[in-house]
Design an enzyme around this catalytic site. Sequence first.
Site, PDB file in Angstrom:
ATOM      1  N   GLY A   7       7.563  68.444  19.319  1.00  0.00           N
ATOM      2  CA  GLY A   7       7.761  69.887  19.200  1.00  0.00           C
ATOM      3  C   GLY A   7       6.637  70.677  19.843  1.00  0.00           C
ATOM      4  O   GLY A   7       6.304  71.770  19.388  1.00  0.00           O
ATOM      5  N   GLY A  10       7.050  74.472  20.417  1.00  0.00           N
ATOM      6  CA  GLY A  10       7.567  75.295  19.323  1.00  0.00           C
ATOM      7  C   GLY A  10       6.506  76.269  18.818  1.00  0.00           C
ATOM      8  O   GLY A  10       5.338  76.208  19.227  1.00  0.00           O
ATOM      9  N   GLY A  70       6.380  68.003   9.203  1.00  0.00           N
ATOM     10  CA  GLY A  70       6.431  69.359   8.674  1.00  0.00           C
ATOM     11  C   GLY A  70       7.811  69.965   8.790  1.00  0.00           C
ATOM     12  O   GLY A  70       8.112  70.969   8.130  1.00  0.00           O
ATOM     13  N   THR A  72      11.441  70.998   8.198  1.00  0.00           N
ATOM     14  CA  THR A  72      12.195  71.095   6.944  1.00  0.00           C
ATOM     15  C   THR A  72      13.683  70.858   7.221  1.00  0.00           C
ATOM     16  O   THR A  72      14.110  70.822   8.376  1.00  0.00           O
ATOM     17  CB  THR A  72      11.986  72.471   6.293  1.00  0.00           C
ATOM     18  OG1 THR A  72      12.276  73.479   7.263  1.00  0.00           O
ATOM     19  CG2 THR A  72      10.552  72.639   5.829  1.00  0.00           C
ATOM     20  N   ASN A  98       5.433  72.559   3.065  1.00  0.00           N
ATOM     21  CA  ASN A  98       4.518  73.649   3.390  1.00  0.00           C
ATOM     22  C   ASN A  98       3.091  73.119   3.486  1.00  0.00           C
ATOM     23  O   ASN A  98       2.586  72.541   2.534  1.00  0.00           O
ATOM     24  CB  ASN A  98       4.615  74.760   2.346  1.00  0.00           C
ATOM     25  CG  ASN A  98       4.235  76.090   2.938  1.00  0.00           C
ATOM     26  OD1 ASN A  98       3.232  76.192   3.638  1.00  0.00           O
ATOM     27  ND2 ASN A  98       5.039  77.101   2.685  1.00  0.00           N
ATOM     28  N   HIS A 126      11.861  84.438   5.956  1.00  0.00           N
ATOM     29  CA  HIS A 126      11.370  83.747   7.149  1.00  0.00           C
ATOM     30  C   HIS A 126      11.891  84.420   8.418  1.00  0.00           C
ATOM     31  O   HIS A 126      12.864  85.182   8.379  1.00  0.00           O
ATOM     32  CB  HIS A 126      11.811  82.276   7.139  1.00  0.00           C
ATOM     33  CG  HIS A 126      11.047  81.407   6.192  1.00  0.00           C
ATOM     34  ND1 HIS A 126      11.352  81.331   4.846  1.00  0.00           N
ATOM     35  CD2 HIS A 126       9.989  80.592   6.381  1.00  0.00           C
ATOM     36  CE1 HIS A 126      10.501  80.502   4.257  1.00  0.00           C
ATOM     37  NE2 HIS A 126       9.668  80.028   5.169  1.00  0.00           N
ATOM     38  N   LYS A 130      14.442  80.546  12.067  1.00  0.00           N
ATOM     39  CA  LYS A 130      14.434  79.365  11.184  1.00  0.00           C
ATOM     40  C   LYS A 130      15.858  78.880  10.973  1.00  0.00           C
ATOM     41  O   LYS A 130      16.742  79.664  10.605  1.00  0.00           O
ATOM     42  CB  LYS A 130      13.767  79.700   9.850  1.00  0.00           C
ATOM     43  CG  LYS A 130      13.665  78.516   8.914  1.00  0.00           C
ATOM     44  CD  LYS A 130      12.839  78.867   7.699  1.00  0.00           C
ATOM     45  CE  LYS A 130      12.840  77.759   6.657  1.00  0.00           C
ATOM     46  NZ  LYS A 130      12.253  76.509   7.129  1.00  0.00           N
ATOM     47  N   THR A 137      10.270  74.976   1.124  1.00  0.00           N
ATOM     48  CA  THR A 137       9.297  75.419   0.112  1.00  0.00           C
ATOM     49  C   THR A 137      10.021  75.964  -1.116  1.00  0.00           C
ATOM     50  O   THR A 137       9.642  75.665  -2.249  1.00  0.00           O
ATOM     51  CB  THR A 137       8.380  76.512   0.709  1.00  0.00           C
ATOM     52  OG1 THR A 137       7.739  75.959   1.855  1.00  0.00           O
ATOM     53  CG2 THR A 137       7.343  76.976  -0.289  1.00  0.00           C
TER      54      THR A 137
HETATM   55  P1  NAP Z   1      10.599  76.227  16.785  1.00  0.00           P
HETATM   56  O1  NAP Z   1       9.729  77.317  17.334  1.00  0.00           O
HETATM   57  O2  NAP Z   1      12.076  76.310  16.963  1.00  0.00           O
HETATM   58  O3  NAP Z   1      10.080  74.869  17.435  1.00  0.00           O
HETATM   59  C1  NAP Z   1      10.768  73.645  17.416  1.00  0.00           C
HETATM   60  C2  NAP Z   1      10.427  72.943  18.707  1.00  0.00           C
HETATM   61  O4  NAP Z   1      10.904  71.589  18.637  1.00  0.00           O
HETATM   62  C3  NAP Z   1      11.082  73.579  19.933  1.00  0.00           C
HETATM   63  O5  NAP Z   1      10.119  73.695  20.959  1.00  0.00           O
HETATM   64  C4  NAP Z   1      12.181  72.575  20.277  1.00  0.00           C
HETATM   65  O6  NAP Z   1      12.486  72.559  21.659  1.00  0.00           O
HETATM   66  C5  NAP Z   1      11.481  71.281  19.881  1.00  0.00           C
HETATM   67  N1  NAP Z   1      12.384  70.154  19.778  1.00  0.00           N
HETATM   68  C6  NAP Z   1      13.705  70.148  19.458  1.00  0.00           C
HETATM   69  N2  NAP Z   1      14.175  68.880  19.466  1.00  0.00           N
HETATM   70  C7  NAP Z   1      13.134  68.084  19.799  1.00  0.00           C
HETATM   71  C8  NAP Z   1      12.980  66.681  19.978  1.00  0.00           C
HETATM   72  N3  NAP Z   1      14.003  65.835  19.806  1.00  0.00           N
HETATM   73  N4  NAP Z   1      11.765  66.185  20.309  1.00  0.00           N
HETATM   74  C9  NAP Z   1      10.714  67.012  20.497  1.00  0.00           C
HETATM   75  N5  NAP Z   1      10.793  68.355  20.351  1.00  0.00           N
HETATM   76  C10 NAP Z   1      11.979  68.883  19.999  1.00  0.00           C
HETATM   77  O7  NAP Z   1      10.335  76.019  15.238  1.00  0.00           O
HETATM   78  P2  NAP Z   1       8.969  76.215  14.414  1.00  0.00           P
HETATM   79  O8  NAP Z   1       8.918  77.554  13.817  1.00  0.00           O
HETATM   80  O9  NAP Z   1       7.815  75.720  15.211  1.00  0.00           O
HETATM   81  O10 NAP Z   1       9.262  75.210  13.204  1.00  0.00           O
HETATM   82  C11 NAP Z   1       9.540  73.842  13.427  1.00  0.00           C
HETATM   83  C12 NAP Z   1       9.944  73.182  12.104  1.00  0.00           C
HETATM   84  O11 NAP Z   1       8.838  73.195  11.224  1.00  0.00           O
HETATM   85  C13 NAP Z   1      11.081  73.895  11.346  1.00  0.00           C
HETATM   86  O12 NAP Z   1      11.851  72.917  10.673  1.00  0.00           O
HETATM   87  C14 NAP Z   1      10.338  74.748  10.336  1.00  0.00           C
HETATM   88  O13 NAP Z   1      11.133  75.033   9.183  1.00  0.00           O
HETATM   89  C15 NAP Z   1       9.199  73.822  10.010  1.00  0.00           C
HETATM   90  N6  NAP Z   1       7.997  74.466   9.500  1.00  0.00           N
HETATM   91  C16 NAP Z   1       7.332  73.787   8.543  1.00  0.00           C
HETATM   92  C17 NAP Z   1       6.136  74.268   8.070  1.00  0.00           C
HETATM   93  C18 NAP Z   1       5.376  73.483   7.043  1.00  0.00           C
HETATM   94  O14 NAP Z   1       4.300  73.916   6.600  1.00  0.00           O
HETATM   95  N7  NAP Z   1       5.881  72.308   6.646  1.00  0.00           N
HETATM   96  C19 NAP Z   1       5.615  75.457   8.578  1.00  0.00           C
HETATM   97  C20 NAP Z   1       6.329  76.140   9.557  1.00  0.00           C
HETATM   98  C21 NAP Z   1       7.521  75.621  10.044  1.00  0.00           C
HETATM   99  P3  NAP Z   1      13.762  73.397  22.180  1.00  0.00           P
HETATM  100  O15 NAP Z   1      13.436  74.833  21.890  1.00  0.00           O
HETATM  101  O16 NAP Z   1      13.776  73.039  23.618  1.00  0.00           O
HETATM  102  O17 NAP Z   1      14.947  72.888  21.407  1.00  0.00           O
END
Ligand code: NAP
Length: 212
Positions: A7, A10, A70, A72, A98, A126, A130, A137
């Site tokens: 990612g 992202g 991370g 979700t 989270n 959010h 998302k 969370t």
């Molecule tokens: P985002 O901006 O949509 O980023 C996701 C990234 O993953 C995009 O660049 C996407 O590329 C890429 N991706 C998709 N399929 C992939 C694959 N097979 N291999 C490698 N990369 C791939 O989302 P975000 O806001 O960063 O959040 C990402 C995830 O983390 C979500 O599930 C969110 O709910 C979670 N999150 C968790 C926490 C925590 O503390 N646990 C905090 C924030 C977010 P494309 O755009 O080209 O598809």
Amino acid sequence: MKVLLFGREGKVGSVLMASLAAAGHDVAGVEAGEPVDATGFDAAVDFTTPSAVRGNAVAALSAGVPCVIGTTGLTEEGLAGLDGLARDQRVACFVAANFALGAVLMMRFAAEAARSFPKAEIIELHSDTKLDAPSGTAKATAALMGGEVPVHSVRLPGLVAHQEVILGGLGETLTIRHDTTSREAFVPGVLLALDRVRGLPPGLTVGLDALL
Ligand code: NAP
């Protein structure tokens, strides 16, 4: 550590690329559609999508590489599958809904308050990008609080990650609120998980609380 980051481009991944490197890790980023060879990495980190995370984690765990997840939206069945694979490979798979310290404290305080109030509801807010709802969370908070805790999800541009737990009793309410104003909030938790993941028992460990 040699870290494979799923990612890379992202919203969270791009912050982690810079922050993990600044903390001294040797980071290789992977984006959607790129070939994955996890061999030789010390750990993998995944912040992708609910549909991509399982395949990425399987690729890393199958190569004997511990994971910090991370992303979700993983189902109970998905988590059980990763637990089994990680146990077979004798490596750890750490999953946290989270990684922000304040959010972990908010969940703890909400669980404690739930013991004293008869009813509670959760509002999670959010960014409209998302993909999953309710948030991981909010689901984890509701589970910690026990009983039926309704969750309301708001998705709007301009938001990062926010949660309010409102508890109601006779003549009073208690509101516990956490706001993530920038994605840097997740960096210390991810660094902690990377530091600890190779010392965790084989299989699944869930929640930052387990490392604090
Ligand atoms: P985002 O901006 O949509 O980023 C996701 C990234 O993953 C995009 O660049 C996407 O590329 C890429 N991706 C998709 N399929 C992939 C694959 N097979 N291999 C490698 N990369 C791939 O989302 P975000 O806001 O960063 O959040 C990402 C995830 O983390 C979500 O599930 C969110 O709910 C979670 N999150 C968790 C926490 C925590 O503390 N646990 C905090 C924030 C977010 P494309 O755009 O080209 O598809």
